[in-house]
Design an enzyme around this catalytic site. Structure first.
Site, PDB file in Angstrom:
ATOM      1  N   HIS A 178       0.662  -1.325  -0.070  1.00 29.44           N
ATOM      2  CA  HIS A 178       0.110   0.082   0.051  1.00 29.44           C
ATOM      3  C   HIS A 178       0.981   1.205  -0.184  1.00 29.44           C
ATOM      4  O   HIS A 178       1.810   1.467   0.958  1.00 29.44           O
ATOM      5  CB  HIS A 178      -1.101   0.055   1.298  1.00 29.44           C
ATOM      6  CG  HIS A 178      -1.840   0.978   1.214  1.00 29.44           C
ATOM      7  ND1 HIS A 178      -3.066   1.448   0.534  1.00 29.44           N
ATOM      8  CD2 HIS A 178      -1.594   2.409   1.724  1.00 29.44           C
ATOM      9  CE1 HIS A 178      -3.460   2.377   0.710  1.00 29.44           C
ATOM     10  NE2 HIS A 178      -2.533   3.204   1.534  1.00 29.44           N
ATOM     11  N   CYS A 179       0.663   2.004  -0.966  1.00 28.61           N
ATOM     12  CA  CYS A 179       1.549   3.244  -1.151  1.00 28.61           C
ATOM     13  C   CYS A 179       0.941   4.451  -0.725  1.00 28.61           C
ATOM     14  O   CYS A 179      -0.121   4.960  -1.129  1.00 28.61           O
ATOM     15  CB  CYS A 179       1.914   3.349  -2.453  1.00 28.61           C
ATOM     16  SG  CYS A 179       3.105   4.962  -2.826  1.00 28.61           S
ATOM     17  N   ILE A 180       1.155   4.978   0.574  1.00 28.82           N
ATOM     18  CA  ILE A 180       0.668   6.237   0.971  1.00 28.82           C
ATOM     19  C   ILE A 180       0.805   7.504   0.019  1.00 28.82           C
ATOM     20  O   ILE A 180      -0.110   8.298  -0.055  1.00 28.82           O
ATOM     21  CB  ILE A 180       1.001   6.816   2.397  1.00 28.82           C
ATOM     22  CG1 ILE A 180       2.669   6.920   2.524  1.00 28.82           C
ATOM     23  CG2 ILE A 180       0.806   5.849   3.499  1.00 28.82           C
ATOM     24  CD1 ILE A 180       3.205   7.595   3.716  1.00 28.82           C
ATOM     25  N   ASN A 183      -2.011   7.032  -2.229  1.00 30.56           N
ATOM     26  CA  ASN A 183      -3.178   6.602  -1.767  1.00 30.56           C
ATOM     27  C   ASN A 183      -4.093   5.535  -2.053  1.00 30.56           C
ATOM     28  O   ASN A 183      -5.204   5.480  -2.278  1.00 30.56           O
ATOM     29  CB  ASN A 183      -4.101   8.045  -1.460  1.00 30.56           C
ATOM     30  CG  ASN A 183      -5.344   7.868  -0.449  1.00 30.56           C
ATOM     31  OD1 ASN A 183      -5.117   7.209   0.579  1.00 30.56           O
ATOM     32  ND2 ASN A 183      -6.561   8.404  -0.744  1.00 30.56           N
TER      33      ASN A 183
END
Ligand SMILES: [Zn+2]
Ligand SMILES: [Zn+2]
Length: 333
Positions: A178-180, A183
């Site tokens: 999951h890449c912040i 998002n």
């Protein structure tokens, strides 16, 4: 004042960048870090403040929010504003090739297009409707991905290579991470967009660093600074050396030198991460599988993990850029 403000801002940005890159993939590490620190400082930091810090970290890293998308755009905007405002103008005066100067803008356009695609695209969310289709895509290796497992949250059968993302609260096919910054999860259907986004981001940082370095070197050569002298504190004439030159450039072009330092560090960090991502793509592994493979087998298990999904370099790349089930949505229409 200008120098000091920029310096503090520069340090803050570097700190944020390093913390994001090192700690954001695993919120548990951040929590552990904060808990460790708060234990040490519990005598001076109240429980209320500790709870507020943990809640803030939870919100930032463990819930879907657009804060890092805005931060990403602000940082990119600031770098390109500085590049346009100072470097582009100076370089035009020095008659640099226009093709060379517009390269960062061309990379920016491609980068923003793929950034948007990565943010808004479906990474391969597993639903009741497509569960059976995804179950047929990859073989179960019976080590990391046993057959007949269900996700306790989604209550769906788990296809091989899928994982439940606790941030997005969904199971994702060929889950990578999951890449912040976008998002969104990176999965089977948007890994190609993410890879091109990462390549163009690295290339745009490197191209700005290259143009800025060439500009400063050109300036030193044109002004013949190396052959000049300066008067030191004791009133003696000294030949200009490298340290003095750096200090001179810092004081003459503070914003350019700060930006250059930032984009050089960014180029190395992004370049390193891009190499890692390309290695994973070439060997058909996801970040999730690579991380789990490092600690496999757990103490209770004796099976050795082996990557059974790699079928050669081109085939592995083809799987990312032409995912087998990407036509599923189109077929439904
Ligand atoms: Zn799930
Ligand atoms: Zn996610």
């Amino acid at each position: 004042m200008d120098f000091l403000v920029l310096f503090l801002f520069y340090l803050a940005l570097l700190l944020i960048g390093v913390v994001m890159i090192c700690f954001c993939p695993e919120i548990h590490y951040v929590k552990g870090l904060v808990r460790g620190r708060t234990q040490i400082f519990s005598c001076i930091v109240s429980e209320c403040v500790q709870r507020a810090i943990l809640e803030l970290l939870h919100y930032l890293f463990h819930t879907r929010n657009r804060i890092f998308i805005f931060l990403h755009l602000i940082l990119q905007g600031m770098i390109y504003t500085e590049y346009t405002w100072e470097i582009f103008g100076y370089c035009q005066e020095l008659e640099f090739s226009l093709n060379y100067l517009i390269l960062p803008y061309m990379l920016l356009v491609v980068n923003l297009a793929f950034f948007t695609l990565t943010c808004v695209s479906n990474p391969g969310t597993i639903t009741k409707a497509n569960e059976l289709l995804f179950l047929q895509v990859y073989a179960f290796d019976e080590v990391m991905f046993p057959v007949n497992r269900s996700c306790p949250t989604c209550e769906l059968r788990k296809p091989a290579r899928s994982k439940h993302c606790s941030v997005c609260d969904r199971c994702v096919h060929r889950f990578d991470h999951h890449c912040i910054w976008v998002n969104n999860c990176i999965g089977a259907w948007n890994a190609r967009y993410f890879l091109i986004y990462l390549m163009t981001l690295t290339a745009s940082a490197a191209s700005i660093a290259a143009v800025s370095t060439v500009f400063l070197v050109h300036l030193v050569v044109v002004s013949d600074l190396y052959s000049k002298t300066y008067i030191d504190d004791l009133g003696r004439a000294q030949v200009i050396d490298f340290a003095f030159l750096i200090q001179y450039l810092f004081l003459t072009f503070p914003r350019i030198v700060f930006m250059l330092g930032f984009v050089i560090i960014l180029s190395f960090l992004l370049g390193g991460y891009l190499c890692f991502s390309l290695y994973l793509a070439a060997t058909n592994q996801t970040t999730n599988e690579w991380c789990r493979g490092q600690t496999w087998p757990p103490p209770a298990k004796s099976h050795v993990y082996r990557n059974i999904y790699s079928h050669g370099f081109w085939s592995n790349l083809g799987e990312i850029f032409l995912p087998a089930t990407a036509y599923y949505d189109r077929k439904k229409k």
